[in-house]
Scaffold this active site. Structure first.
Site, PDB file in Angstrom:
ATOM      1  CG  ASP A 145      -1.356  -0.027  -0.535  1.00 23.17           C
ATOM      2  OD1 ASP A 145      -1.892   0.576  -1.459  1.00 23.17           O
ATOM      3  OD2 ASP A 145      -1.431   0.332   0.652  1.00 23.17           O
TER       4      ASP A 145
ATOM      5  CE1 TYR B 188      -3.886  -5.236   5.068  1.00 20.58           C
ATOM      6  CE2 TYR B 188      -2.869  -4.114   6.922  1.00 20.58           C
ATOM      7  CZ  TYR B 188      -3.939  -4.788   6.383  1.00 20.58           C
ATOM      8  OH  TYR B 188      -5.048  -5.033   7.138  1.00 20.58           O
TER       9      TYR B 188
ATOM     10  CG  LEU C 229     -12.370  -6.211  -5.435  1.00 21.22           C
ATOM     11  CD1 LEU C 229     -11.743  -5.448  -6.589  1.00 21.22           C
ATOM     12  CD2 LEU C 229     -13.529  -7.057  -5.922  1.00 21.22           C
TER      13      LEU C 229
ATOM     14  CE  LYS D 211      -8.031  -2.782  -5.542  1.00 26.25           C
ATOM     15  NZ  LYS D 211      -7.614  -1.673  -4.669  1.00 26.25           N
TER      16      LYS D 211
ATOM     17  CE  LYS E 210      -4.289  -4.482  -4.401  1.00 25.35           C
ATOM     18  NZ  LYS E 210      -3.739  -4.280  -3.073  1.00 25.35           N
TER      19      LYS E 210
ATOM     20  CB  CYS F 296      22.321  27.870   2.748  1.00 28.24           C
ATOM     21  SG  CYS F 296      21.061  27.940   1.456  1.00 28.24           S
TER      22      CYS F 296
ATOM     23  CB  CYS G 156      18.998  27.697   4.783  1.00 30.13           C
ATOM     24  SG  CYS G 156      19.553  29.386   4.486  1.00 30.13           S
TER      25      CYS G 156
END
Length: 657
Positions: free
Chosen positions: A31, A34, A81, A111, A306, A400, A418
């Protein structure tokens, strides 16, 4: 790159990221990234207004309705917003507001990072719920919202029509429990609670949504016929009085007080039951909101602060490897304690070998760490100038760490697994798969019983199931004598299952139900399959070299050999059923498409295979018949293009008779 080229590149990147986030619910861009890329695009378009186009991400709220749901046009738009990223920008927002309404006061709310919805009530009854979509048109998800228990289905003394807005979310605890369950079942994990909530709310089957335990925080009255309110706080009190679960909120006289509350929310975010991605500042007085109005994209009376993701250095003290219930080896960095998003972080996932190699993470390194989505700690990069002398690249172990069996890299993908058939780390998943309906079909042996058996140390391998004692089972939680008796009977019945089911129950990589049937039909006994060579396996229809190699490696494992021996001692059938005398479909390949009325797909496929035929999943020139039920789609069209004979369900039934 000139401005016009950068505008075009940003549009393409943000449009794709928006589609993956809003439509597919599978975000690949954070976010924070972006938001900053969108801000950059806005500045470039402001400098070059002639370059603005109607399809730019800056010209839309974001998101669109999926065709799988009925579209709903919102009576009152669900606006987005305006974002602010620091207190200087918050002060600028305050100055714009005070320039129009000097005595404005604010309300601050966390938020919620979820999915925004509108709930519609008529005469007090919940009649429809819709997602936000693009703000103007959303998706009708009424039946799924009915499963959210905090949404009242009826409210008292309500207006003739009421629309409220809220944020649907998955509580953090529910999210962790759901991912544990998905891991146990070998399913893909959700990345974060927001992703899980969105995927759950958009399930076509409301029964699935009901199991996800979604919740909601209501934060706005969109429309209330015949009613008027003076302030936002008044509307929240009204909603709370009507039985809605209202967003936590605080009133603040001035922007400075709002800033203090924003800081407090950020510092205590871990105490909320939901994820947050910021705090919302709103003008409280509703008449002042009317004066301020809205732009084409968002209201002028609200802003979303933010929180920047915290990034801090920490030292990698060690790298340990965990083995998940699907056998995947996951490396984890053990860190010197560092406080992020309000909690102390002492480890971070390193995902896989490729991730470690790409970032060149070594024991002793200082790394930069943050919480991805405010939930999962992740390593961003290595501070190379602080690397101690003598460090060496880290490589995952070749065996493993839990059971010592060899590990192998997925042919497709970055996982290392494994190969142990009796690995304790995979025991729950292996037992659940072994007992599942399509495998040994052990009725009554669900995941809860499996967990109890493992916790009591009664079972350490699928073979141990057949040596359980009725009195042991009866002592388990929620079992009792009758349930124990029924489970013992189901175990006894399962010993007679066909070899094809046993092969599938082993959980060999690349070997599904279909391959189990093919292998059983070709080799007839498990001993013959164990002794098969690579050449013999590859010569079998639909068994490729990768699958053949998986079979050989699984059969050669000491753990697998021990499991087979244990099953033999228990008397489990290891022979394929004799072919029926009816082989009328021998050499024929059928493809089923559309919805059949008389049979399920599995039943129809079984009838074809019982008569010597093959049920395939795609149409080719080798297809003998396509059986088309209702709403047949692309497979029917391809059959018609290739000239493949198409049977109706009635014609298929006639062939069976």
């Amino acid at each position: 790159m000139d401005d016009y080229s950068e505008i075009q590149a940003l549009r393409q990147e943000l449009t794709q990221a928006g589609y993956e986030y809003y439509v597919l619910d599978k975000p690949v861009m954070s976010d924070y990234d972006y938001d900053h890329k969108l801000r950059r695009l806005e500045k470039l378009e402001a400098a070059h207004p002639e370059a603005v186009t109607p399809d730019s991400p800056t010209q839309r709220v974001g998101g669109q309705a999926l065709e799988a749901f009925t579209q709903v046009t919102h009576q009152v738009p669900l606006e987005s917003l305006q974002d602010v990223f620091d207190f200087e920008e918050l002060e600028a927002f305050d100055q714009r507001v005070k320039g129009v309404v000097p005595d404005a006061e604010y309300v601050v709310e966390p938020k919620v990072d979820g999915l925004s919805v509108a709930l519609e009530y008529e005469n007090g009854l919940f009649v429809r719920g819709a997602t936000r979509g693009d703000g103007q048109v959303g998706e009708d998800v009424t039946e799924n919202l009915r499963t959210v228990r905090s949404i009242p289905l009826k409210i008292p003394d309500a207006p003739a029509r009421l629309i409220v807005r809220g944020e649907v979310y998955m509580p953090k605890k529910v999210f962790h429990d759901l991912n544990e369950e998905r891991e146990r079942r070998g399913e893909a994990l959700f990345a974060n609670p927001r992703n899980a909530a969105a995927g759950s709310l958009r399930q076509l089957d409301p029964k699935i949504a009901a199991t996800r335990k979604l919740d909601i925080a209501v934060f706005n009255v969109q429309f209330a016929e015949g009613m008027s309110f003076a302030t936002h706080l008044e509307t929240l009190q009204y909603l709370q009085d009507k039985g809605f679960k209202v967003i936590p909120h605080d009133s603040c006289a001035q922007a400075a007080q709002a800033g203090e509350r924003i800081t407090e929310i950020g510092e205590t975010r871990e105490t909320f039951p939901f994820d947050i991605d910021g705090a919302v500042v709103k003008v409280n007085n509703l008449s002042q909101r009317e004066i301020l109005g809205s732009t084409a994209k968002f209201p002028r009376w609200a802003a979303a602060y933010k929180y920047p993701p915290e990034v801090k250095p920490a030292q990698v003290v060690d790298i340990v490897v965990q083995v998940g219930r699907t056998g995947v080896l996951t490396p984890k960095a053990v860190l010197t304690p560092v406080r992020l998003a309000g909690t102390s972080v002492t480890n971070a996932t390193l995902h896989n070998q490729d991730f470690i190699r790409e970032k060149d993470i070594r024991i002793g390194d200082t790394v930069l760490v943050r919480k991805a989505g405010e939930i999962i700690p992740e390593v961003l990069s290595v501070v190379l100038e602080k690397r101690p002398e003598g460090t060496t690249p880290y490589v995952l172990p070749k065996v493993c760490p839990v059971c010592g069996a060899p590990v192998e890299r997925d042919e497709e993908g970055a996982h290392t697994r494994c190969t142990g058939a009796e690995c304790p780390a995979q025991l729950l998943r292996n037992l659940a798969h072994f007992a599942s309906r399509d495998a040994m079909d052990i009725d009554g042996l669900g995941i809860a019983v499996v967990e109890n058996l493992v916790a009591a140390e009664f079972v350490k391998t699928p073979g141990d199931l057949y040596f359980l004692k009725e009195e042991e089972i009866a002592k388990l939680d929620r079992m009792g004598k009758k349930s124990a008796k029924n489970l013992m009977a189901a175990l006894e019945r399962s010993k007679g299952q066909d070899l094809s089911r046993l092969i599938y129950a082993f959980g060999i990589r690349q070997v599904g139900q279909k391959a189990g049937k093919i292998l059983a039909a070709r080799f007839h006994t498990l001993d013959a399959l164990q002794n098969a060579t690579l050449e013999e396996l590859v010569a079998v229809d639909d068994i490729g070299e990768i699958t053949a190699q998986s079979i050989l490696e699984w059969m050669a494992s000491p753990q697998s050999q021990h499991l087979i021996q244990r099953l033999k001692e228990a008397g489990v059938n290891m022979t394929a059923a004799e072919q029926g005398s009816d082989q009328r479909f021998a050499g024929m390949t059928f493809v089923l498409t559309g919805t059949l009325q008389q049979f399920t797909r599995d039943e129809a496929s079984g009838m074809i295979e019982a008569r010597g035929g093959k049920a395939a999943g795609s149409v080719s020139k080798k297809t003998t018949y396509v059986v088309a039920g209702e709403a047949a789609g692309s497979k029917l069209r391809k059959a018609q293009e290739l000239g493949i004979p198409v049977l109706t369900e009635e014609e298929f039934s006639e062939l069976l008779r």
